[in-house]
Design an enzyme around this catalytic site. Structure first.
Site, short mmCIF file in Angstrom:
data_model
loop_
_atom_site.label_atom_id
_atom_site.label_comp_id
_atom_site.label_asym_id
_atom_site.label_seq_id
_atom_site.Cartn_x
_atom_site.Cartn_y
_atom_site.Cartn_z
N LYS A 13 0.83 -1.21 0.00
CA LYS A 13 0.00 0.00 0.00
C LYS A 13 0.87 1.27 0.00
CE LYS A 13 -2.32 -0.96 3.84
NZ LYS A 13 -1.83 -2.29 4.27
N ARG A 88 -9.88 0.82 9.08
CA ARG A 88 -9.37 -0.50 9.46
C ARG A 88 -10.46 -1.41 10.01
NH1 ARG A 88 -3.81 0.19 8.95
NH2 ARG A 88 -2.63 -1.47 9.96
N ARG A 127 11.06 -5.43 4.80
CA ARG A 127 10.68 -4.03 4.59
C ARG A 127 11.67 -3.06 5.24
NH1 ARG A 127 4.66 -2.27 5.27
NH2 ARG A 127 4.74 -3.27 7.30
N ARG A 159 10.74 -1.10 10.73
CA ARG A 159 9.70 -0.69 11.67
C ARG A 159 9.70 -1.59 12.89
NH1 ARG A 159 4.16 -0.07 8.40
NH2 ARG A 159 3.47 -1.10 10.29
N ARG A 170 -0.93 -9.07 13.28
CA ARG A 170 -1.47 -8.01 12.42
C ARG A 170 -2.29 -8.61 11.29
NH1 ARG A 170 3.95 -5.35 11.25
NH2 ARG A 170 2.90 -4.20 9.60
P1 AMP Z 1 0.29 0.39 9.31
O1 AMP Z 1 1.44 1.32 9.20
O2 AMP Z 1 -0.90 0.81 8.50
O3 AMP Z 1 0.68 -1.06 9.05
O4 AMP Z 1 -0.19 0.45 10.84
C1 AMP Z 1 0.65 0.05 11.90
C2 AMP Z 1 -0.18 -0.15 13.16
O5 AMP Z 1 -0.79 1.08 13.53
C3 AMP Z 1 -1.33 -1.15 13.02
O6 AMP Z 1 -0.90 -2.49 13.22
C4 AMP Z 1 -2.28 -0.66 14.11
O7 AMP Z 1 -1.82 -1.05 15.39
C5 AMP Z 1 -2.12 0.85 14.03
N1 AMP Z 1 -3.09 1.47 13.07
C6 AMP Z 1 -2.80 2.04 11.88
N2 AMP Z 1 -3.91 2.52 11.29
C7 AMP Z 1 -4.94 2.23 12.12
C8 AMP Z 1 -6.33 2.43 12.08
N3 AMP Z 1 -6.93 3.04 11.03
N4 AMP Z 1 -7.09 1.99 13.12
C9 AMP Z 1 -6.51 1.38 14.19
N5 AMP Z 1 -5.20 1.14 14.30
C10 AMP Z 1 -4.40 1.55 13.28
#
Ligand code: AMP
Length: 216
Positions: A13, A88, A127, A159, A170
């Site tokens: 993404k 999400r 990554r 990360r 996740r």
């Molecule tokens: P990402 O960078 O999108 O993979 O997000 C990393 C982490 O941030 C996720 O595993 C969640 O813990 C949290 N997170 C990101 N976006 C959301 C969202 N829209 N709602 C809830 N938690 C989120």
């Protein structure tokens, strides 16, 4: 035009969001990036959410909705957002509809990148994110080189939540909480499913074709 980029962690993404930002002059809104920024700055929210993110669970809807509502009020984002990693869950998707309507906006399309769990583990473990420019690379599949990246390699970092333990959680969270959103958007005829295992350039070409079809 407002676009949602949808897909499991590691689906690509972030990479496609950067391509879309460059070509269509949209602004990327990645809730994951915004939350990591809160953690980095050690804000009150940052301290609250660190352990949630490290476990691979979702941060509360209240915190996320607050972040998004501020962005939607900001004129520089008006009708030119690419959402990455948001919404999400179904509650966030429904709340987004309401907030967009209040601001005279709507979702133009939802691009869903489909990738299986085995590929995801490999992608996530390789990554690398540039802490200077925000671009995402992969040490196995999409290495940072002088052709695709201007910053020094010292800025490439992993990360904290890209570990084998967290990725499984996740992915489970994605299946349980996030996947049900697909039907919500399918019913609204906004959903476009894309094979996320194709080459980065081929995926982007498919995305360009979808966006062109919306504009006609
Ligand atoms: P990402 O960078 O999108 O993979 O997000 C990393 C982490 O941030 C996720 O595993 C969640 O813990 C949290 N997170 C990101 N976006 C959301 C969202 N829209 N709602 C809830 N938690 C989120």
């Amino acid at each position: 035009m407002n676009i949602i980029l949808f897909g499991p962690p590691g689906a690509g993404k972030g990479t496609q969001a950067s391509n879309i930002v460059k070509t269509y002059k949209l602004s990327k809104v990645s809730t994951g990036d915004l939350l990591r920024e809160e953690i980095r700055k050690k804000t009150t929210i940052g301290k609250k959410i660190k352990s949630v993110i490290d476990k691979g669970e979702l941060v509360s809807d209240k915190i996320i909705n607050n972040i998004i509502s501020k962005i939607l009020l900001d004129k520089k984002y008006y009708d030119r957002i690419i959402f990455d990693g948001y919404p999400r869950n179904l509650e966030q998707a429904k709340k987004l509809d309401i907030m967009l309507k209040q601001n005279n906006q709507k979702i133009s399309c939802v691009l869903s990148l489909e990738v299986d769990i085995n590929s995801i583990v490999k992608r996530v473990l390789g990554r690398q994110v540039c802490s200077n420019c925000g671009l995402t690379f992969n040490e196995y599949f999409n290495k940072a080189t002088s052709k695709n990246h201007d910053c020094d390699s010292k800025f490439l970092v992993k990360r904290a939540d890209d570990t084998e333990n967290t990725i499984k959680n996740r992915f489970d969270t994605y299946i349980e909480k996030t996947l049900p959103i697909l039907n919500f958007y399918k019913e609204q005829k906004l959903l476009y499913e894309i094979n996320g295992k194709s080459k980065i350039e081929d995926i982007f070409e498919e995305i360009r074709n979808i966006i062109a079809s919306l504009e006609t």
